[in-house]
Design a protein around this motif. Sequence first.
Motif, PDB file in Angstrom:
ATOM      1  N   UNK A 108      36.394 -11.441  30.016  1.00  0.00           N
ATOM      2  CA  UNK A 108      37.490 -11.457  29.044  1.00  0.00           C
ATOM      3  C   UNK A 108      38.604 -10.528  29.512  1.00  0.00           C
ATOM      4  N   UNK A 109      39.568 -11.086  30.216  1.00  0.00           N
ATOM      5  CA  UNK A 109      40.671 -10.294  30.747  1.00  0.00           C
ATOM      6  C   UNK A 109      41.846 -10.226  29.796  1.00  0.00           C
ATOM      7  N   UNK A 110      42.867  -9.481  30.202  1.00  0.00           N
ATOM      8  CA  UNK A 110      44.038  -9.319  29.357  1.00  0.00           C
ATOM      9  C   UNK A 110      44.845 -10.588  29.196  1.00  0.00           C
ATOM     10  N   UNK A 111      44.868 -11.425  30.227  1.00  0.00           N
ATOM     11  CA  UNK A 111      45.646 -12.661  30.196  1.00  0.00           C
ATOM     12  C   UNK A 111      44.763 -13.894  30.076  1.00  0.00           C
ATOM     13  N   UNK A 112      43.711 -13.956  30.898  1.00  0.00           N
ATOM     14  CA  UNK A 112      42.809 -15.101  30.902  1.00  0.00           C
ATOM     15  C   UNK A 112      41.369 -14.656  30.647  1.00  0.00           C
ATOM     16  N   UNK A 113      40.626 -15.508  29.968  1.00  0.00           N
ATOM     17  CA  UNK A 113      39.184 -15.324  29.847  1.00  0.00           C
ATOM     18  C   UNK A 113      38.520 -16.396  30.701  1.00  0.00           C
ATOM     19  N   UNK A 114      37.730 -15.939  31.680  1.00  0.00           N
ATOM     20  CA  UNK A 114      37.098 -16.845  32.632  1.00  0.00           C
ATOM     21  C   UNK A 114      35.626 -17.016  32.291  1.00  0.00           C
ATOM     22  N   UNK A 115      35.134 -18.246  32.479  1.00  0.00           N
ATOM     23  CA  UNK A 115      33.742 -18.565  32.199  1.00  0.00           C
ATOM     24  C   UNK A 115      33.089 -19.153  33.448  1.00  0.00           C
ATOM     25  N   UNK A 116      31.846 -18.772  33.703  1.00  0.00           N
ATOM     26  CA  UNK A 116      31.070 -19.324  34.813  1.00  0.00           C
ATOM     27  C   UNK A 116      29.693 -19.706  34.290  1.00  0.00           C
ATOM     28  N   UNK A 117      29.202 -20.874  34.690  1.00  0.00           N
ATOM     29  CA  UNK A 117      27.878 -21.309  34.258  1.00  0.00           C
ATOM     30  C   UNK A 117      27.323 -22.310  35.268  1.00  0.00           C
ATOM     31  N   UNK A 118      26.030 -22.562  35.191  1.00  0.00           N
ATOM     32  CA  UNK A 118      25.363 -23.530  36.061  1.00  0.00           C
ATOM     33  C   UNK A 118      25.080 -24.798  35.267  1.00  0.00           C
ATOM     34  N   UNK A 119      25.426 -25.945  35.842  1.00  0.00           N
ATOM     35  CA  UNK A 119      25.169 -27.198  35.137  1.00  0.00           C
ATOM     36  C   UNK A 119      23.711 -27.626  35.327  1.00  0.00           C
ATOM     37  N   UNK A 120      23.375 -28.815  34.839  1.00  0.00           N
ATOM     38  CA  UNK A 120      21.988 -29.277  34.889  1.00  0.00           C
ATOM     39  C   UNK A 120      21.475 -29.464  36.318  1.00  0.00           C
ATOM     40  N   UNK A 121      22.402 -29.583  37.268  1.00  0.00           N
ATOM     41  CA  UNK A 121      22.023 -29.704  38.680  1.00  0.00           C
ATOM     42  C   UNK A 121      22.102 -28.370  39.413  1.00  0.00           C
ATOM     43  N   UNK A 122      22.214 -27.297  38.630  1.00  0.00           N
ATOM     44  CA  UNK A 122      22.283 -25.937  39.182  1.00  0.00           C
ATOM     45  C   UNK A 122      23.536 -25.705  40.023  1.00  0.00           C
ATOM     46  N   UNK A 123      24.599 -26.458  39.714  1.00  0.00           N
ATOM     47  CA  UNK A 123      25.876 -26.293  40.388  1.00  0.00           C
ATOM     48  C   UNK A 123      26.781 -25.371  39.571  1.00  0.00           C
TER      49      UNK A 123
ATOM     50  N   UNK B  79      29.860 -24.002  37.757  1.00  0.00           N
ATOM     51  CA  UNK B  79      31.027 -24.566  37.095  1.00  0.00           C
ATOM     52  C   UNK B  79      31.890 -23.433  36.554  1.00  0.00           C
ATOM     53  N   UNK B  80      33.194 -23.623  36.594  1.00  0.00           N
ATOM     54  CA  UNK B  80      34.128 -22.579  36.192  1.00  0.00           C
ATOM     55  C   UNK B  80      35.141 -23.138  35.199  1.00  0.00           C
ATOM     56  N   UNK B  81      35.561 -22.279  34.265  1.00  0.00           N
ATOM     57  CA  UNK B  81      36.512 -22.701  33.235  1.00  0.00           C
ATOM     58  C   UNK B  81      37.276 -21.471  32.765  1.00  0.00           C
ATOM     59  N   UNK B  82      38.508 -21.655  32.318  1.00  0.00           N
ATOM     60  CA  UNK B  82      39.233 -20.504  31.771  1.00  0.00           C
ATOM     61  C   UNK B  82      40.075 -20.908  30.568  1.00  0.00           C
ATOM     62  N   UNK B  83      40.354 -19.920  29.735  1.00  0.00           N
ATOM     63  CA  UNK B  83      41.193 -20.076  28.543  1.00  0.00           C
ATOM     64  C   UNK B  83      42.179 -18.915  28.495  1.00  0.00           C
ATOM     65  N   UNK B  84      43.329 -19.103  27.865  1.00  0.00           N
ATOM     66  CA  UNK B  84      44.194 -17.945  27.596  1.00  0.00           C
ATOM     67  C   UNK B  84      43.466 -16.974  26.673  1.00  0.00           C
ATOM     68  N   UNK B  85      43.511 -15.704  26.966  1.00  0.00           N
ATOM     69  CA  UNK B  85      42.778 -14.722  26.153  1.00  0.00           C
ATOM     70  C   UNK B  85      43.341 -14.588  24.747  1.00  0.00           C
ATOM     71  N   UNK B  86      44.584 -15.002  24.545  1.00  0.00           N
ATOM     72  CA  UNK B  86      45.156 -14.914  23.200  1.00  0.00           C
ATOM     73  C   UNK B  86      44.760 -16.104  22.324  1.00  0.00           C
ATOM     74  N   UNK B  87      43.954 -16.996  22.893  1.00  0.00           N
ATOM     75  CA  UNK B  87      43.445 -18.142  22.112  1.00  0.00           C
ATOM     76  C   UNK B  87      41.932 -17.980  21.943  1.00  0.00           C
ATOM     77  N   UNK B  88      41.535 -16.904  21.303  1.00  0.00           N
ATOM     78  CA  UNK B  88      40.126 -16.582  21.151  1.00  0.00           C
ATOM     79  C   UNK B  88      39.340 -17.669  20.395  1.00  0.00           C
ATOM     80  N   UNK B  89      39.905 -18.304  19.363  1.00  0.00           N
ATOM     81  CA  UNK B  89      39.150 -19.368  18.682  1.00  0.00           C
ATOM     82  C   UNK B  89      38.723 -20.493  19.619  1.00  0.00           C
TER      83      UNK B  89
END
Length: 274
Positions: free
Chosen positions: A9-24, A26-36
């Motif tokens: 959870x950074x000041x500008x972007x919140x970054x997410x990392x996770x493994x999918x069902x194939x253990x690959x 995956x990365x995703x990000x949201x603006x940190x000011x859009x917490x909902x």
Amino acid sequence: MSQAIGLDAGGTLTKLAYLDENNQLKLKHFPSNNMPAIINWINSKHNIKEIGITGGRAEQVKTMLDQDTNLHYIVEFEATLKGVRYQLEKENHNFDKCIITNIGTGTSIHYMNQIEHMRVGGTGVGGGTLIGLSALTTGIINYQEILQLAKKGSRMGIDLLVQDIYQGMETPISPTLTASNFGKVGINDVLEYRTEDILATIQGLVGEVITTLSIQLAEQNEVEQIVYIGTTLDNNEKLRDIIADYTILKKKTPVFLDDHGFSGAIGALMNVTQ
């Protein structure tokens, strides 16, 4: 099967990392000011029970999460370096030690070898400087607009180069090196400058300050490779070129990771899954 995610959870972007069902990964990000939006995405994944979390807004995220979720907090520097180790191995970079330069709002610089890591320096010059100086000098605050205009600009009329000082003479160092960022302003008769040129020059200032400090710390620690990471490099070919060219000029090797903005999130994930 429950799933784990890493969240930075950074000041500008919140970054997410996770493994999918194939253990690959995956990365995703949201603006940190859009917490909902961040919380809604997490809640939509009903099998998430473990979250590795880091970053300056970690506490804000924590207060909004389901109480059944197990949170594993990791200090931001620790998460970033853990993520970098994973990325270096994944991308087949093989070296015993390196400098890690993390360019965010400001810049933090670390030394890392196979056993340990430590913060060795940093500067307040970073992505925040790029946006702030751009806004002050041109009135433009949109980051993508700054990047696009800077691509079209030239620094030649604003920066003072070594060759400008040694006019017609042999120079003791490369003649095209910057002798003074913005050094021509005030010593010539030009009163107005193109917006594109101002923004390109700000990019040059930011890139050269960060790279100069990184090179000095690489010399002190007898390191060949400098790994540059951070979201300020996203879609920013001009800054990347400035950093790469100057690093190579000073006989060091620049390394740019594929997912350079997600090291913290990846490290937070590794903290849960390893």
